[in-house]
Design a protein around this motif. Structure first.
Motif, PDB file in Angstrom:
ATOM      1  N   PRO A   1       0.798  -1.230   0.000  1.00 42.91           N
ATOM      2  CA  PRO A   1       0.000   0.000   0.000  1.00 42.91           C
ATOM      3  C   PRO A   1       0.830   1.278   0.000  1.00 42.91           C
ATOM      4  O   PRO A   1       1.882   1.348   0.632  1.00 42.91           O
ATOM      5  N   TYR A   2       0.329   2.283  -0.719  1.00 42.31           N
ATOM      6  CA  TYR A   2       0.795   3.656  -0.553  1.00 42.31           C
ATOM      7  C   TYR A   2       0.017   4.245   0.624  1.00 42.31           C
ATOM      8  O   TYR A   2      -1.191   4.029   0.752  1.00 42.31           O
ATOM      9  N   GLY A   3       0.714   5.030   1.424  1.00 38.59           N
ATOM     10  CA  GLY A   3       0.032   5.654   2.547  1.00 38.59           C
ATOM     11  C   GLY A   3       0.376   7.125   2.693  1.00 38.59           C
ATOM     12  O   GLY A   3       1.454   7.568   2.292  1.00 38.59           O
ATOM     13  N   ILE A   4      -0.561   7.886   3.240  1.00 36.58           N
ATOM     14  CA  ILE A   4      -0.304   9.265   3.644  1.00 36.58           C
ATOM     15  C   ILE A   4       0.309   9.206   5.041  1.00 36.58           C
ATOM     16  O   ILE A   4      -0.285   8.637   5.963  1.00 36.58           O
ATOM     17  N   ALA A   5       1.505   9.760   5.197  1.00 40.54           N
ATOM     18  CA  ALA A   5       2.207   9.695   6.474  1.00 40.54           C
ATOM     19  C   ALA A   5       1.779  10.850   7.379  1.00 40.54           C
ATOM     20  O   ALA A   5       1.722  12.004   6.946  1.00 40.54           O
ATOM     21  N   VAL A   6       1.490  10.513   8.636  1.00 38.38           N
ATOM     22  CA  VAL A   6       1.061  11.489   9.638  1.00 38.38           C
ATOM     23  C   VAL A   6       1.839  11.217  10.923  1.00 38.38           C
ATOM     24  O   VAL A   6       2.116  10.062  11.260  1.00 38.38           O
ATOM     25  N   ALA A   7       2.210  12.265  11.649  1.00 34.62           N
ATOM     26  CA  ALA A   7       2.936  12.094  12.904  1.00 34.62           C
ATOM     27  C   ALA A   7       2.143  11.217  13.873  1.00 34.62           C
ATOM     28  O   ALA A   7       0.911  11.275  13.917  1.00 34.62           O
ATOM     29  N   LYS A   8       2.847  10.405  14.646  1.00 35.88           N
ATOM     30  CA  LYS A   8       2.209   9.460  15.564  1.00 35.88           C
ATOM     31  C   LYS A   8       1.246  10.137  16.535  1.00 35.88           C
ATOM     32  O   LYS A   8       0.222   9.570  16.904  1.00 35.88           O
ATOM     33  N   ASP A   9       1.603  11.352  16.972  1.00 40.37           N
ATOM     34  CA  ASP A   9       0.771  12.008  17.970  1.00 40.37           C
ATOM     35  C   ASP A   9      -0.345  12.846  17.353  1.00 40.37           C
ATOM     36  O   ASP A   9      -1.102  13.503  18.059  1.00 40.37           O
TER      37      ASP A   9
END
Length: 318
Positions: free
Chosen positions: A266-274
């Motif tokens: 999968p391609y994913g949109i990366a977002v900070a863990k918090d």
């Protein structure tokens, strides 16, 4: 895209599962760009008072009306500059559709692929959206090559599926059909991508004296230029990108795909863990555009419907 912890990425995965699944219309220019905010990427801003999912966003983003997107805008047809300098492609079109659901504009900023997660960690970007493969290593902030912890990791909102392909100069496949056939050959790739990781892993399996000579570049267009000029035997990138280059470069006369694509992921949109509130808002927006048909229209426009997903997923990468 990705290497150790940034994408397109590690040694067992990547973009699209069915050769011949891309039929991109028009010979759009494969031009790069400088590292700057793209004020011309037309992700329309819906009125946040009427956008159905505006209340799902964090208050600061809702107030600003903008989501800052880190992206390597030189990866056609996923994201690239057209002849007028406008950012176009699969990701900008999906961002535009999501923006209408959320009542904000997605503002794309150009950066080299292997720096995008660092930019996310330093709060330069709110998200990274750049054909980035969702992997456990990236989720956990681990360098895929060394196994060492290099950051806190990110969460992904997965929106597409793709595999990795090999391509050569047209009419000169050098006998290459599989990754094992690259032993003793020179391969060009974009630095930090899944293709880069796969090449390094395959090189370790080669017989003594016949390793893969890997040349890595800041972006895929530089790698293509090197191969086109005869400076390498083959190149590798995500299937949609390799297929687009084969179709458009030199009017279709420069390159050819060889073998089958491998390691669909999968391609994913990366977002900070918090930043779970933003992550969940993005998932809701993606699910909405999948349901209302806008998602399918975007994939049909770019000829990549074989990579479609039925719903957005959080951290679905392995």
């Amino acid at each position: 895209m990705t290497a150790s912890t940034t994408r397109r990425t590690t040694a067992a995965r990547s973009r699209l599962a069915a050769a011949g699944a891309i039929a991109v219309a028009g010979a759009l220019l494969l031009t790069g760009c400088g590292d700057q905010t793209d004020k011309g990427s037309d992700s329309s801003t819906a009125d946040s008072s009427t956008a159905p999912l505006a209340d799902r966003l964090p208050a600061d983003i809702r107030k600003a009306g903008v989501i800052k997107v880190g992206s390597d805008i030189a990866y056609a047809p996923v994201e690239f500059k057209d002849g007028s300098g406008k950012t176009v492609g699969i990701d900008p079109d999906l961002a535009d559709a999501m923006g209408k659901q959320l009542g904000v504009k997605f503002e794309f900023e150009n950066g080299t692929f292997d720096t995008l997660l660092g930019g996310l960690r330093s709060n330069r970007y709110d998200i990274a959206m750049s054909a980035m493969t969702d992997t456990k290593a990236r989720q956990e902030g681990v360098d895929s090559e060394t196994g060492k912890k290099v950051g806190e990791g990110v969460d992904f909102v997965d929106y597409f599926t793709a595999g990795v392909s090999i391509y050569t100069k047209k009419g000169d496949d050098q006998g290459i059909k599989t990754w094992a056939d690259l032993c003793g050959k020179k391969l060009v790739v974009q630095r930090g991508t899944v293709s880069h990781d796969l090449a390094k892993a395959e090189a370790e399996k080669c017989p003594a004296g016949r390793t893969i000579a890997i040349e890595s570049y800041d972006n895929d267009q530089q790698a293509q230029t090197r191969l086109r000029a005869g400076g390498a035997d083959a190149g590798s990138s995500d299937f949609p990108v390799a297929a687009y280059a084969v179709k458009t470069s030199g009017g279709g006369k420069d390159f050819q795909l060889v073998g089958e694509q491998v390691d669909a992921a999968p391609y994913g949109i990366a977002v900070a863990k918090d930043d779970t509130e933003l992550r969940d808002a993005l998932k809701a927006a993606l699910d909405a555009v999948i349901e209302n048909g806008d998602y399918q229209k975007v994939l049909e426009k770019w000829g990549v419907t074989e990579g479609a997903v039925k719903e957005a997923t959080i951290n679905g990468g392995k």
